[in-house]
Design a protein around this motif. Structure first.
Motif, short mmCIF file in Angstrom:
data_model
loop_
_atom_site.label_atom_id
_atom_site.label_comp_id
_atom_site.label_asym_id
_atom_site.label_seq_id
_atom_site.Cartn_x
_atom_site.Cartn_y
_atom_site.Cartn_z
N SER A 368 0.86 -1.20 0.00
CA SER A 368 0.00 0.00 0.00
C SER A 368 0.89 1.24 0.00
N ILE A 369 0.71 2.09 -1.00
CA ILE A 369 1.56 3.26 -1.19
C ILE A 369 0.69 4.51 -1.14
N LYS A 370 1.02 5.40 -0.25
CA LYS A 370 0.32 6.68 -0.18
C LYS A 370 1.29 7.77 -0.60
N ASP A 374 2.49 17.01 -3.39
CA ASP A 374 2.83 18.39 -3.05
C ASP A 374 3.96 18.49 -2.03
N TYR A 375 4.25 17.38 -1.37
CA TYR A 375 5.33 17.36 -0.38
C TYR A 375 6.53 16.53 -0.84
N ARG A 376 6.39 15.93 -2.03
CA ARG A 376 7.46 15.12 -2.64
C ARG A 376 7.91 13.97 -1.74
N LEU A 377 6.96 13.29 -1.16
CA LEU A 377 7.27 12.14 -0.32
C LEU A 377 6.18 11.10 -0.46
N ALA A 378 6.47 9.90 0.01
CA ALA A 378 5.52 8.79 -0.03
C ALA A 378 5.69 7.94 1.22
N TYR A 379 4.58 7.33 1.62
CA TYR A 379 4.62 6.37 2.74
C TYR A 379 4.19 5.01 2.20
N THR A 380 5.01 3.99 2.43
CA THR A 380 4.76 2.65 1.91
C THR A 380 4.58 1.68 3.06
N GLU A 381 3.48 0.94 3.02
CA GLU A 381 3.26 -0.15 3.98
C GLU A 381 3.28 -1.47 3.24
N LYS A 382 4.07 -2.40 3.74
CA LYS A 382 4.12 -3.75 3.18
C LYS A 382 3.68 -4.73 4.25
N ILE A 383 2.57 -5.41 3.99
CA ILE A 383 2.13 -6.50 4.87
C ILE A 383 2.60 -7.79 4.21
N ARG A 472 3.16 -16.65 9.13
CA ARG A 472 3.31 -15.50 10.01
C ARG A 472 3.16 -14.25 9.16
N GLN A 473 2.69 -13.19 9.78
CA GLN A 473 2.43 -11.96 9.06
C GLN A 473 3.00 -10.78 9.84
N PHE A 474 3.70 -9.91 9.13
CA PHE A 474 4.18 -8.67 9.75
C PHE A 474 3.98 -7.52 8.78
N LYS A 475 4.06 -6.31 9.32
CA LYS A 475 3.90 -5.10 8.50
C LYS A 475 5.04 -4.15 8.79
#
Length: 859
Positions: A368-370, A374-383, A472-475
């Protein structure tokens, strides 16, 4: 004169056999079906096809591999029934006096192929051979196909028979090798054959060798040249590999003797790594005993893994033969691993392990990539879902992942699913997190997960336990600046090394906070309103996309009386005319580049490092290049530069190298530590797009101030006597890759939850690296102020880690407290922080006043 052929088992056209009908005029279908009129050949072929499909299908398609013994038993029964029926038929023919009138070789070939499949099915349960290398798999499969095709020998043309003869002759070499390899366990096989029957598998390669030898002997005069070619090719390749093995081994020993004869500040393994070429043979020499086991009995059957190299062990006959003939270098296990880290970028495989992870696989990734354009950044979550496909072992296994982050990125969240519930991590010091994880995993075997910062823009995640035949699952969440090139911004996927991802499925969603313009790279995604994109498929480590660069947002993120805003960054230059130039020379440099750089910089004093600083002149220029070009990498001692403020390093690297952590406790590191108080930045210009791991960490710690580009750009800088200016200070962080600056300022404003909290997280991480700086070498940077700063923004750094423990008592036992007044773990839904206590008071006051006024109006 044509040789007369008398044996019915010879590989010869049927048209030349007396008493047989000529078949050259038959159709292909009739030729194909002719041998199958023999019931035993027809049934045997069906058995081979069924057994092969079952074996390959299970190997490639099965995700739950707990029925390995059941499947072996199926293979075994098929081979046994077919072989026993052949024995009965042969016995009946023998006692009736007609055994010499029928050739049983084609049927025996099919039985041997069935038995070989049964052997490797059994090898899943009772590992005699490690996993075959890819070339050996092809060799075995090709030999098996040729032995199966032997039943159509009489229907083949002379050309096809010649090709078949080449493959069968090459197969003899393979099965003779396997037969010799298994000699030490023949007694065990004999006992096992008598006791439970399956011990006879040990003798299959020996029987194969005997049958193939007899077939080729009888066909030798008809197909002499093809048979000799088939025998010569694998033997020649073995000789070629063995010759290279001996040559490389001699070179290793010469380099080692040269290193021992000199007293240097770097350890022996680094100096050896510098001189060795990272070719295919050298890699196998170094991986012998780590990945490639010389003989099967050296595999061991230890319950607990003793090796600290996680690459799957493989059986490579070339390594077995060459190491038996010529031996291997007298390096310790740790020295081999350290050399491999430097030569072959094997740092992930060399991670310290508490438990094995050989049977783990990465089953699924929810990506999941947000994106905040406008701020030139991204937050990525990998489950990430990990699957342990070992069903018979009682041992839990440990999963280790290495994530490669874009420059300037930071890990900002971690979660582990415990009993089906997502448990978020707490941020603490790296020492406490490591102590808790090691104690629980090594002794108590319960649920923890931890993520540690590593040098070279990487982090390591550990997850335990991964139960047999379970998931097993982690994020993990990562905040990253976007890469700016021209008028576009690029998002680069965060790839990883870890449990195999060859069959990993991945769901990816990309959510833009504001609609981007001119998107490239998401054409195959489904979309909603040009801001949400999603797709399903296989894992793509190189996935990326780009869009046109928008105007920067003016909103700031406010937290605890400080605001964090993003500003545009453009290179600014200052006057700089270096008095000394230090060329960081290694084999990444071409002679033309070296000469050009010398010509443009020789107005200054130009130096290279060869155990001491040596000034370059027209006389020694070529000889120094020829000598230092042999080094695979370089470790320029920046701490030995006398006047750093008036010096320039020019570097180029395209090869892995040791990092700073590898140098700890060496004279080199101690010398660095002694100069830690200088706190002077050295200017560096890189001719390559990527810095070496050593220089990359120095740059991240702000020990060096660097720019990069071509020799043309470098020449322009020298002509204009300028260099890029350092614009960072205590309250300003520069992210050149995103062409932005992050600015911290005091404010009385209340957070409006418009700007993302990732501004604070990125600022804090890079500010921590700035503050640690030169003190990294002295290891005295662990202060309460820096730890509090890391906890406030919840970022993983050299001093802080995220850890998930199973119970509250575990956190209390190791002194890991939940941070107050912090951002906590980042999330996809969190655009900003929760209001602080004084902000809640203001909000409640405003709501109360509004409610009172509304009430007064009503009455």
């Amino acid at each position: 004169m044509k040789t007369k052929l008398t044996s019915p088992s010879q590989i010869t056209p049927a048209s030349e056999k007396p008493g047989q009908e000529k078949i050259t005029g038959l159709s292909f279908r009739k030729k194909l079906s002719l041998p199958l009129k023999d019931t035993y050949l027809g049934v045997g072929l069906i058995f081979v096809i069924f057994s092969a499909i079952l074996f390959v299908g299970f190997e490639w398609l099965a995700t739950n591999k707990k029925e390995t013994f059941t499947l072996f038993f199926i293979h075994y029964v098929i081979a046994f029934v077919y072989g026993f029926s052949l024995l009965i038929k042969w016995g009946w023919k023998f006692f009736s006096g007609r055994s010499k009138q029928e050739d049983f070789t084609p049927q025996v070939m099919l039985w041997l192929v069935l038995s070989l499949i049964s052997c490797y099915a059994l090898n899943r349960e009772m590992s005699v051979f490690d996993s075959a290398t890819p070339w050996l798999c092809v060799y075995i499969v090709t030999s098996s196909i040729a032995c199966t095709a032997f039943i159509w020998k009489d229907q083949m043309s002379s050309i096809l028979q010649s090709g078949l003869s080449i493959i069968l002759a090459a197969s003899v070499v393979l099965f003779v090798y396997l037969a010799i390899y298994l000699v030490p366990i023949y007694p065990i096989g004999a006992v096992g054959m008598i006791a439970i029957g399956i011990g006879g598998h040990v003798f299959i390669p020996l029987i194969f060798s005997f049958i193939l030898f007899r077939v080729l002997r009888e066909a030798f005069f008809q197909f002499k040249k093809p048979i000799l070619i088939g025998l010569a090719f694998p033997l020649a390749f073995i000789a070629y590999f063995a010759w290279h093995w001996q040559a490389n081994l001699d070179k290793i020993q010469r380099v080692e003797s040269q290193v021992i004869s000199h007293t240097k500040s770097l350890p022996k393994w680094i100096q050896i790594s510098q001189k060795l070429r990272s070719d295919w043979v050298t890699e196998r020499i170094l991986k012998t005993d780590l990945v490639y086991t010389p003989m099967f009995w050296e595999n061991g059957f230890d319950i607990f893994p003793s090796r600290s190299f996680s690459e799957v062990q493989e059986h490579d006959p070339l390594v077995v033969i060459a190491s038996t003939l010529w031996g291997r270098p007298d390096f310790s296990r740790n020295e081999k691993i350290q050399i491999l880290e430097s030569l072959h970028d094997a740092r992930h495989e060399a991670q310290r392990r508490l438990w094995s992870g050989d049977d783990l696989a990465t089953r699924h990734i929810e990506n999941s990539i947000k994106v905040y354009p406008d701020y030139r950044l991204a937050y990525t979550e990998k489950i990430i879902t990990i699957h342990n496909h070992n069903s018979w072992s009682w041992r839990d296994q440990e999963a280790i992942y290495t994530f490669h982050l874009p420059e300037g990125s930071v890990v900002t969240s971690l979660s582990l699913w415990i009993n089906g519930i997502e448990e978020e991590a707490r941020l603490t010091t790296k020492a406490k997190a490591d102590s808790a994880y090691t104690t629980i995993v090594g002794v108590e075997r319960r649920d923890p997960s931890v993520v540690h910062w590593q040098e070279g823009n990487t982090v390591t995640v550990r997850v335990f336990p991964c139960p047999a035949n379970g998931d097993r699952q982690f994020k993990i969440g990562i905040t990253s600046p976007l890469r700016a090139e021209g008028d576009r911004l690029f998002y680069d996927n965060i790839y990883f090394q870890g449990p195999t991802n060859s069959r990993t499925k991945e769901n990816t969603s990309v959510d833009f906070v504001s609609a981007p313009l001119d998107i490239l790279g998401l054409e195959d995604f489904s979309s909603e309103a040009n801001s949400l994109f999603y797709t399903k498929g296989s894992y793509e480590p190189d996935f990326s996309f780009s869009f046109r660069t928008p105007t920067l947002a003016k909103q700031s993120f406010v937290f605890q009386g400080k605001s964090y805003s993003v500003l545009p960054y453009q290179k600014q230059y200052e006057y700089f005319a270096p008095k000394s130039v230090y060329i960081d020379l290694n084999n990444a440099w071409t002679l033309r580049e070296f000469e050009d750089v010398y010509d443009m910089t020789k107005s200054s004093k130009v130096w290279v490092w060869d155990e001491q600083w040596i000034q370059l002149t027209n006389i020694n220029l070529l000889s120094m290049y020829e000598k230092l070009w042999k080094n695979q990498f370089s470790l320029l001692p920046v701490h030995k530069i006398d006047n750093p403020e008036q010096s320039l390093i020019i570097s180029k690297s395209d090869h892995p190298s040791p990092n700073l952590n590898d140098l700890k406790d060496t004279p080199f590191a101690k010398d660095l530590e002694s100069k830690a108080t200088l706190n002077l930045k050295v200017k560096l210009f890189s001719l390559s797009s990527e810095l070496s791991p050593y220089l990359k960490t120095l740059a991240e710690l702000r020990v060096i101030q660097y720019d990069r580009g071509s020799t043309t750009y470098l020449k322009q800088l020298f002509i204009e006597k300028r260099f890029v200016k350092n614009l960072e200070d205590e309250h300003t962080i520069t992210l050149p890759q995103a062409e932005i600056q992050l600015r911290e300022e005091a404010t009385q404003a209340v957070n409006t939850n418009v700007a993302p909290d990732h501004l604070l997280r990125l600022f804090t991480y890079n500010h921590l690296m700035h503050e640690i700086g030169h003190r990294y070498f002295a290891k005295d940077y662990l202060s309460d102020n820096l730890i509090a700063e890391a906890q406030r923004a919840y970022v993983v750094s050299p001093i802080s880690s995220l850890v998930v423990l199973e119970t509250q008592k575990d956190y209390e036992r190791f002194g890991i407290k939940e941070a107050k007044n912090s951002l906590k773990n980042a999330s996809l839904n969190g655009a900003g922080s929760v209001p602080e206590p004084h902000e809640w008071l203001l909000i409640l006051t405003a709501v109360s006043i509004a409610g009172y006024l509304f009430w007064r109006q009503r009455i």
